[in-house]
Design a protein around this motif. Sequence first.
Motif, mmCIF file in Angstrom:
data_model
loop_
_atom_site.group_PDB
_atom_site.id
_atom_site.type_symbol
_atom_site.label_atom_id
_atom_site.label_comp_id
_atom_site.label_asym_id
_atom_site.label_seq_id
_atom_site.Cartn_x
_atom_site.Cartn_y
_atom_site.Cartn_z
ATOM 1 N N CYS A 1 0.818 -1.221 0.000
ATOM 2 C CA CYS A 1 0.000 0.000 0.000
ATOM 3 C C CYS A 1 0.854 1.274 0.000
ATOM 4 C CB CYS A 1 -0.912 -0.015 1.222
ATOM 5 S SG CYS A 1 -1.897 1.477 1.386
ATOM 6 N N SER A 2 0.587 2.136 -0.969
ATOM 7 C CA SER A 2 1.334 3.399 -1.072
ATOM 8 C C SER A 2 1.143 4.253 0.176
ATOM 9 C CB SER A 2 0.841 4.210 -2.267
ATOM 10 O OG SER A 2 0.807 3.421 -3.408
ATOM 11 N N ALA A 3 -0.096 4.329 0.642
ATOM 12 C CA ALA A 3 -0.373 5.150 1.825
ATOM 13 C C ALA A 3 0.239 4.525 3.069
ATOM 14 C CB ALA A 3 -1.883 5.307 2.001
ATOM 15 N N PHE B 1 -1.488 3.369 8.023
ATOM 16 C CA PHE B 1 -2.720 2.936 7.367
ATOM 17 C C PHE B 1 -2.582 1.452 7.057
ATOM 18 C CE2 PHE B 1 -5.203 2.720 3.185
ATOM 19 C CZ PHE B 1 -6.429 2.584 3.823
ATOM 20 N N VAL C 1 -4.594 -1.517 5.468
ATOM 21 C CA VAL C 1 -5.810 -1.848 4.720
ATOM 22 C C VAL C 1 -6.348 -3.228 5.104
ATOM 23 C CG1 VAL C 1 -4.523 -2.600 2.670
ATOM 24 C CG2 VAL C 1 -6.852 -1.880 2.417
ATOM 25 N N CYS D 1 -6.527 6.518 2.147
ATOM 26 C CA CYS D 1 -6.267 5.803 0.893
ATOM 27 C C CYS D 1 -6.092 6.799 -0.249
ATOM 28 C CB CYS D 1 -7.426 4.855 0.590
ATOM 29 S SG CYS D 1 -7.311 4.079 -1.034
ATOM 30 N N MET D 2 -5.035 6.583 -1.053
ATOM 31 C CA MET D 2 -4.754 7.498 -2.172
ATOM 32 C C MET D 2 -5.424 7.035 -3.465
ATOM 33 S SD MET D 2 -0.792 7.375 -1.446
ATOM 34 C CE MET D 2 0.180 8.726 -0.925
ATOM 35 N N LEU D 3 -6.130 5.933 -3.412
ATOM 36 C CA LEU D 3 -6.825 5.370 -4.572
ATOM 37 C C LEU D 3 -5.877 5.090 -5.747
ATOM 38 C CD1 LEU D 3 -10.020 7.618 -4.436
ATOM 39 C CD2 LEU D 3 -9.769 5.312 -3.551
ATOM 40 N N CYS D 4 -4.668 4.699 -5.432
ATOM 41 C CA CYS D 4 -3.674 4.463 -6.481
ATOM 42 C C CYS D 4 -3.893 3.123 -7.194
ATOM 43 C CB CYS D 4 -2.276 4.499 -5.882
ATOM 44 S SG CYS D 4 -1.982 3.133 -4.731
ATOM 45 N N GLY D 5 -4.511 2.177 -6.507
ATOM 46 C CA GLY D 5 -4.800 0.886 -7.129
ATOM 47 C C GLY D 5 -3.670 -0.126 -7.072
ATOM 48 N N LYS D 6 -2.591 0.175 -6.395
ATOM 49 C CA LYS D 6 -1.454 -0.748 -6.321
ATOM 50 C C LYS D 6 -1.843 -2.073 -5.650
ATOM 51 C CE LYS D 6 2.882 0.124 -4.573
ATOM 52 N NZ LYS D 6 3.757 1.058 -3.853
ATOM 53 N N CYS D 7 -2.685 -1.960 -4.639
ATOM 54 C CA CYS D 7 -3.098 -3.155 -3.900
ATOM 55 C C CYS D 7 -3.800 -4.169 -4.801
ATOM 56 C CB CYS D 7 -4.028 -2.750 -2.754
ATOM 57 S SG CYS D 7 -5.332 -1.624 -3.250
#
Length: 126
Positions: free
Chosen positions: A47-49, A55, A57, A79-85
């Motif tokens: 997770c980026s965040a 944080f 998830v 959550c930065m909503l980056c979608g990496k997860c």
Amino acid sequence: MSKFGFSIQETRTIDFEQFDGRLLKYVLEHEPSFRVCLSCGGCTATCSAGNLIDFNVRKMNILIRRGETEGLEKEINKCMLCGKCMLVCPRGINIRNVVMLIKKGIVKFRTIEEPHEKLKLKCHAY
Ligand code: SF4
Ligand code: SF4
């Protein structure tokens, strides 16, 4: 009283009489893939965040399943909503969509009934 650098944790109980499963139901209806989460932690590890701030998830996933949603709104906003997860999830779960649905669900149920009171459920674990 002597301090030993640790303390005894408060007893935690989940009262299923108080369980408000609307948010979880709403998320599962719109993102059924969330049902098959195996709590492996892959999303959290990438997770980026989570790499920048506190944080988790995976913990968020577990808490929403237990109905422990107090503090969830604050948590979800990290959550930065980056979608990496989504790229690493072995079950192909669209976590970003889950996060969006939780946001929508919180607003939806708050508008329908009284505010957070109904989505009150205790959370001590963050
Ligand atoms: S990576 Fe996927 S299966 Fe693993 S904890 Fe995250 S959402 Fe669940
Ligand atoms: S979408 Fe959110 S939960 Fe997923 S890796 Fe990015 S910041 Fe983390």
